[in-house]
Design a protein around this motif. Structure first.
Motif, PDB file in Angstrom:
ATOM      1  N   ASN A 177      83.254   0.154  45.423  1.00 54.09           N
ATOM      2  CA  ASN A 177      84.298   0.640  44.267  1.00 54.09           C
ATOM      3  C   ASN A 177      84.502  -0.862  43.564  1.00 54.09           C
ATOM      4  N   ILE A 178      83.883  -1.162  42.510  1.00 60.29           N
ATOM      5  CA  ILE A 178      84.476  -2.171  41.653  1.00 60.29           C
ATOM      6  C   ILE A 178      85.297  -2.079  40.898  1.00 60.29           C
ATOM      7  N   GLY A 201      78.484  11.868  53.038  1.00 59.21           N
ATOM      8  CA  GLY A 201      78.168  10.742  53.087  1.00 59.21           C
ATOM      9  C   GLY A 201      76.507   9.649  52.261  1.00 59.21           C
ATOM     10  N   VAL A 202      75.966  10.067  53.488  1.00 59.50           N
ATOM     11  CA  VAL A 202      74.755   9.634  52.770  1.00 59.50           C
ATOM     12  C   VAL A 202      73.879  10.162  52.043  1.00 59.50           C
ATOM     13  N   ASP A 238      81.369   9.551  47.855  1.00 65.18           N
ATOM     14  CA  ASP A 238      81.738   8.317  49.038  1.00 65.18           C
ATOM     15  C   ASP A 238      83.783   9.469  49.018  1.00 65.18           C
ATOM     16  N   ARG A 239      85.062   9.676  47.837  1.00 64.81           N
ATOM     17  CA  ARG A 239      85.730  10.492  48.138  1.00 64.81           C
ATOM     18  C   ARG A 239      85.601  11.279  48.641  1.00 64.81           C
ATOM     19  N   LYS A 240      84.064  12.593  48.665  1.00 64.37           N
ATOM     20  CA  LYS A 240      83.852  13.844  48.791  1.00 64.37           C
ATOM     21  C   LYS A 240      85.110  14.907  47.719  1.00 64.37           C
ATOM     22  N   ARG A 292      81.226   1.952  40.423  1.00 68.26           N
ATOM     23  CA  ARG A 292      80.060   1.796  41.855  1.00 68.26           C
ATOM     24  C   ARG A 292      79.213   0.919  41.674  1.00 68.26           C
ATOM     25  N   VAL A 293      79.925   0.188  42.635  1.00 71.20           N
ATOM     26  CA  VAL A 293      77.970  -1.065  43.007  1.00 71.20           C
ATOM     27  C   VAL A 293      77.537   0.187  44.321  1.00 71.20           C
TER      28      VAL A 293
END
Lengths: 332, 271
Positions: free
Chosen positions: A203-204, A79-80, A19-21, B171-172
């Motif tokens: 992101n958690i 990103g996929v 996601d952040r590359k 991450r979820v």
């Protein structure tokens, strides 16, 4: 798929934050193991990035690899992600090129993909090796700690190609090399429509979480001798003081701390300047992860605990008593 | 109808009681007490939920020596419908690839019809997480690791939605997949009790089917030691590095002050 290169290689799978590359530090931390292997085998060191030209460029700029395969998949946006598409991409590159050894870091995404690739290629895989060497017959041997049995197993994958290993290493800062890295783009066709799609990624990040063990020069470790309520308190103390928290397998297996705090054979390897082991008996499973600490202080109720011979300072006391005083002093 | 395969493993509860065969480097499992892998309970719980919510039919499959039958009777006693114990001398010494091959062939030839394969995250004794991924690859099925929940299952168009947590990335993720699919369930401290009555019925009604290589007919060079690409070359005893230890003999309050001073000297958060 381009010209077939005749030279053999050690290939490193570069895992990155999709996601952040950004390249995961684990991917580059195994470079020392990979480099010494390429020198012994006299082959070239190559890296493989799936579905991110940006990350491929990032890694190529480090000057550590002879070649980076920038593997793109037709009609797949950056990103996929789904693990099988990525695993199939790695498999295809290994089928087309002469890969002697394929190395993966031990990130969770890599641990998901690596065995899948191995089975697709009908080759062997060894998980969580701590080192690799080439023996007098030229065979690649992996060293895998198995501390339940207090042994180091030396395991080979004779006659197969590629030999696949996931490598558990210290997280290190990587210094730039002086290699001229060639980026080779490979575009793979998709044979069938994807049977799995990632539909959500969130992101958690917990702002209140304790500091990870690899992120600090001082780390407090908790073992089975620490009561659950004291682990909670210690978490707060460590956070307040800016020091890292570590746990033994007994603690994470009971769910008292998340796995990201696990240090040892099946967890992280750390080398802080100061390691304070509270209620830790000193089983090799854990101690292998802290043995390179500069100073080890152990607090344990028993002077017969194995950790006594593996520490610089030993305090014979109930770790819970010490935590109570520490909490009083730090949290007030 | 949702047909589910549950892959379970028997493990040695205290690993240090295991002997290593010096000739082959593999674990000697004969005569060693085994229990159900503790991380398989989370997978069993998920299967029981699938039974409740979707009326799933669940078959547990395990490759192990014959004495593991009792563990599989336990699994049926926990509420799983039936079990298959895959057991043959020819399979002894299998590494993860050879094991996955035997299991994949059992699914193909004996179970035949299945929509979902559920496994535990890892075995508590070997901790590789290889076999579920390898079974998926050998059956040409998609695979997902670290699954925490099945949020939806559509039995008409045979699709499933699952959630997983990647702890190292905080991450979820949620995935949608077409069935069949192989998943392994994130480890979690949990326990499913065995109903003694159900276990007894399992024994009387022979709910645990034993499958050997007579039924599977696998070539012996693809199973056991011969079918395992990995070789244990040698096993060396591990001696942890020793340090000269100074005993700190002070009242605890002073120890705390001394520790805080040490922390001040060495403490600087790396990043």
């Amino acid at each position: 798929m381009g010209d077939r290169h005749s030279e053999m290689s050690v290939l490193v799978y570069i895992d990155y934050d999709i996601d952040r590359k950004l390249v995961r530090r684990e991917s580059l931390s195994l470079i020392h193991v990979a480099q010494s292997l390429t020198e012994s085998l006299r082959v070239s060191l190559e890296g493989l990035v799936v579905n991110s030209p940006r990350v491929a460029k990032q890694v190529a700029d480090l000057g550590l690899f002879t070649r980076i395969y920038d593997v793109q998949i037709e009609n797949l946006r950056e990103g996929v992600y789904d693990p099988v598409t990525y695993a199939e991409a790695v498999t295809e590159v290994c089928r087309a090129r002469d890969v002697a050894v394929l190395l993966f870091p031990t990130t969770l995404r890599s641990r998901e993909i690596a065995p899948y690739v191995a089975a697709r290629l009908s080759t062997g895989i060894v998980a969580d090796v701590s080192n690799l060497y080439v023996d007098e017959k030229g065979e690649v041997i992996s060293v895998k700690p198995s501390f339940g049995e207090n042994v180091l197993a030396h395991i080979s994958i004779p006659g197969r190609r590629p030999k696949i290993f996931t490598v558990r290493t210290y997280l290190t800062e990587v210094t730039k090399g002086d290699k001229r890295t060639e980026i080779e783009s490979i575009v793979l066709k998709r044979t069938d429509s994807p049977r799995m799609t990632r539909t959500r990624s969130v992101n958690i990040e917990d702002p209140d979480t304790a500091i990870l063990p690899e992120r600090s020069t001082v780390v407090i470790g908790v073992g089975a001798g620490v009561l659950p309520e004291n682990i909670k308190l210690l978490r707060e103390v460590a956070r307040r003081m800016g020091i890292g928290l570590a746990a033994t397998k007994k603690v994470t297996d009971r769910g008292l701390l998340p796995d990201k705090f696990l240090v040892g054979e099946s967890g992280k390897l750390i080398r802080p300047r100061l390691y304070i082991a509270l209620g830790i008996s000193g089983a090799p499973q854990h101690m292998t992860g802290v043995k390179e600490s500069k100073i080890i202080v152990a607090v344990n109720i028993s002077e017969k605990a194995p950790i006594v011979k593996q520490c610089d300072y030993f305090v014979r006391a109930d770790a819970n008593e010490l935590i109570r005083l520490l909490v009083e002093r730090v949290l007030g | 109808m949702l047909n589910v395969v549950l892959l379970v493993k028997t493990v040695v509860p205290v690993v240090s009681t295991v002997k290593v065969d010096e000739k082959t480097g593999t674990l000697v499992r004969e005569g060693v007490p085994t229990t159900l892998n503790p991380w398989d309970y989370a997978a069993i719980e998920l299967c029981l939920r699938l039974k409740q919510e979707y009326g799933a039919h669940v078959v547990a499959v395990s490759m192990a020596p014959p004495f593991a039958k009792d563990v599989l009777d336990d699994v049926v006693g926990m509420g799983i419908d039936e079990a298959i114990l895959v057991s043959d001398r020819a399979f002894a010494g299998s590494d993860t690839l050879a094991t996955a091959y035997v299991l994949a062939e059992t699914l193909r030839k004996v179970v035949q019809k299945f929509d979902l394969v559920v496994a535990g995250q890892e075995a508590a004794d070997s901790v590789t997480s290889h076999v579920p991924a390898q079974v998926a690859a050998l059956l040409d099925l998609p695979y997902l690791y670290y699954v925490t929940n099945i949020t939806h299952c559509n039995l008409v168009d045979k699709t499933i939605r699952v959630e997983r947590v990647l702890e190292d990335e905080n991450r979820v993720e949620e995935y949608e997949a077409k069935l069949p699919l192989v998943i392994s369930v994130a480890k979690r401290q949990t326990y499913v009790p065995v109903s003694p009555a159900r276990k007894l019925m399992s024994k009387i009604e022979k709910k645990v089917q034993i499958v050997t290589n007579r039924e599977l007919g696998l070539s012996t060079d693809k199973v056991g030691l011969a079918g395992s690409p990995t070789r244990v070359v040698k096993v060396e005893n591990y001696v942890p590095p020793q340090r000269a230890c100074t005993v700190v003999d002070k009242p605890l309050r002073e120890v705390v002050e001394w520790l805080l001073e040490l922390i001040r000297q060495h403490g600087r958060q790396a990043q």
